[in-house]
Design a protein around this motif. Structure first.
Motif, short mmCIF file in Angstrom:
data_model
loop_
_atom_site.label_atom_id
_atom_site.label_comp_id
_atom_site.label_asym_id
_atom_site.label_seq_id
_atom_site.Cartn_x
_atom_site.Cartn_y
_atom_site.Cartn_z
N HIS A 40 1.03 -1.17 0.03
CA HIS A 40 -0.05 -0.05 0.14
C HIS A 40 0.99 1.32 -0.07
N VAL A 41 0.83 1.99 -1.04
CA VAL A 41 1.81 3.12 -1.34
C VAL A 41 0.68 4.34 -1.37
N ASP A 42 0.72 5.39 -0.64
CA ASP A 42 -0.05 6.31 -0.46
C ASP A 42 -1.64 6.09 -0.44
N ASP A 43 -2.23 6.34 -1.58
CA ASP A 43 -3.59 5.88 -1.83
C ASP A 43 -3.69 4.69 -3.06
N ARG A 44 -2.71 3.97 -3.32
CA ARG A 44 -2.71 2.96 -4.15
C ARG A 44 -2.41 1.91 -3.59
N THR A 45 -2.88 0.69 -4.08
CA THR A 45 -2.58 -0.87 -3.67
C THR A 45 -1.89 -1.59 -4.88
N ILE A 46 -0.75 -1.84 -4.56
CA ILE A 46 0.19 -2.63 -5.84
C ILE A 46 0.38 -4.17 -5.23
N ALA A 47 -0.24 -4.76 -6.11
CA ALA A 47 0.04 -6.35 -6.13
C ALA A 47 0.80 -6.91 -7.42
N GLU A 48 1.74 -7.76 -6.82
CA GLU A 48 2.79 -8.19 -7.92
C GLU A 48 2.92 -9.95 -7.42
N GLN A 49 2.69 -10.54 -8.53
CA GLN A 49 2.96 -12.09 -8.43
C GLN A 49 4.45 -12.26 -7.81
N PRO A 50 4.71 -13.28 -6.81
CA PRO A 50 5.96 -13.32 -6.40
C PRO A 50 6.76 -14.29 -7.44
N VAL A 51 8.00 -14.31 -7.55
CA VAL A 51 8.98 -15.30 -8.14
C VAL A 51 9.86 -15.80 -7.49
N LEU A 52 10.57 -17.00 -7.69
CA LEU A 52 11.57 -17.48 -7.21
C LEU A 52 12.78 -16.97 -7.87
N GLN A 53 13.52 -16.59 -7.40
CA GLN A 53 14.97 -16.09 -8.07
C GLN A 53 15.95 -17.45 -7.83
N VAL A 54 16.53 -17.85 -8.80
CA VAL A 54 17.56 -18.98 -9.11
C VAL A 54 18.86 -18.46 -9.46
N ALA A 55 19.80 -18.33 -8.69
CA ALA A 55 21.05 -17.82 -9.14
C ALA A 55 22.32 -18.52 -8.38
N LEU A 56 23.57 -18.21 -9.17
CA LEU A 56 24.98 -18.87 -8.54
C LEU A 56 25.34 -17.83 -7.58
N THR A 57 25.92 -18.35 -6.59
CA THR A 57 26.83 -17.74 -5.67
C THR A 57 28.10 -18.51 -5.22
N GLN A 58 29.15 -17.71 -5.16
CA GLN A 58 30.51 -18.62 -4.82
C GLN A 58 31.34 -17.54 -4.02
N HIS A 59 31.66 -17.96 -2.90
CA HIS A 59 32.64 -17.08 -2.04
C HIS A 59 34.07 -17.64 -2.83
N VAL A 60 35.01 -16.96 -2.65
CA VAL A 60 36.52 -16.82 -3.35
C VAL A 60 36.99 -18.15 -2.74
N ARG A 61 36.67 -18.37 -1.49
CA ARG A 61 37.23 -19.77 -1.03
C ARG A 61 36.56 -20.78 -0.94
N GLU A 62 35.33 -20.85 -1.67
CA GLU A 62 34.56 -21.97 -1.91
C GLU A 62 35.21 -23.04 -3.18
N VAL A 63 35.06 -24.15 -3.39
CA VAL A 63 35.56 -24.78 -4.44
C VAL A 63 34.58 -24.88 -5.70
N GLU A 64 33.43 -24.69 -5.35
CA GLU A 64 32.33 -24.67 -6.47
C GLU A 64 31.17 -23.83 -6.15
N PRO A 65 30.52 -23.44 -7.33
CA PRO A 65 29.44 -22.49 -6.93
C PRO A 65 28.33 -23.31 -6.16
N ARG A 66 27.36 -22.46 -5.53
CA ARG A 66 26.07 -23.22 -5.16
C ARG A 66 24.77 -22.33 -5.66
N VAL A 67 23.67 -23.24 -5.76
CA VAL A 67 22.67 -22.54 -6.32
C VAL A 67 21.69 -21.93 -5.33
N ASP A 68 21.48 -20.53 -5.25
CA ASP A 68 20.43 -20.10 -4.25
C ASP A 68 19.17 -20.09 -4.88
N VAL A 69 18.12 -20.43 -4.17
CA VAL A 69 16.68 -20.37 -4.67
C VAL A 69 15.96 -19.76 -3.71
#
Length: 109
Positions: A40-69
């Motif tokens: 609810h922003v000011d006098d408006r209502t905003i509705a958005e369909q949620p999404v799952l975000q799927v991405a790779l992350t890898q710290h420099v000390r990690e051997v391989e990336p992982r997948v964050d969902v």
């Protein structure tokens, strides 16, 4: 610092070690059965369909990336997973097997 080809971040060698994490742009999966995110922003209502975000992350000390969902907006009713590459592959196979099972039964176009 040398980045993997999928990294979307510009890194500097002067970055503190805890901040040296490679991140991919990732992909969004719309969740059509989930309750919309509503603001609810000011006098408006905003509705958005949620999404799952799927991405790779890898710290420099990690051997391989992982997948964050995880959801684009933190919600207790939506999952958040941090998976190894092997776990991600196994999950992908299991999901596709269920889609194929449903298709064989005539439920999926």
């Amino acid at each position: 610092m040398t980045c993997p080809s999928w990294c979307s971040t510009d890194h500097e060698d002067t970055e503190p070690l805890p901040d040296r994490t490679h991140l991919s742009f990732g992909n969004d999966v719309p969740l059509t059965l989930a309750t919309p995110n509503v603001w609810h922003v000011d006098d408006r209502t905003i509705a958005e369909q949620p999404v799952l975000q799927v991405a790779l992350t890898q710290h420099v000390r990690e051997v391989e990336p992982r997948v964050d969902v995880g959801p684009d907006v933190i919600r207790a009713d939506l999952p958040s997973l941090n998976l190894t590459l092997a776990e991600t592959a196994a999950l992908g196979r299991a999901l596709l097997a269920e889609v194929e099972r449903a298709g064989r039964e005539g439920d999926v176009a």
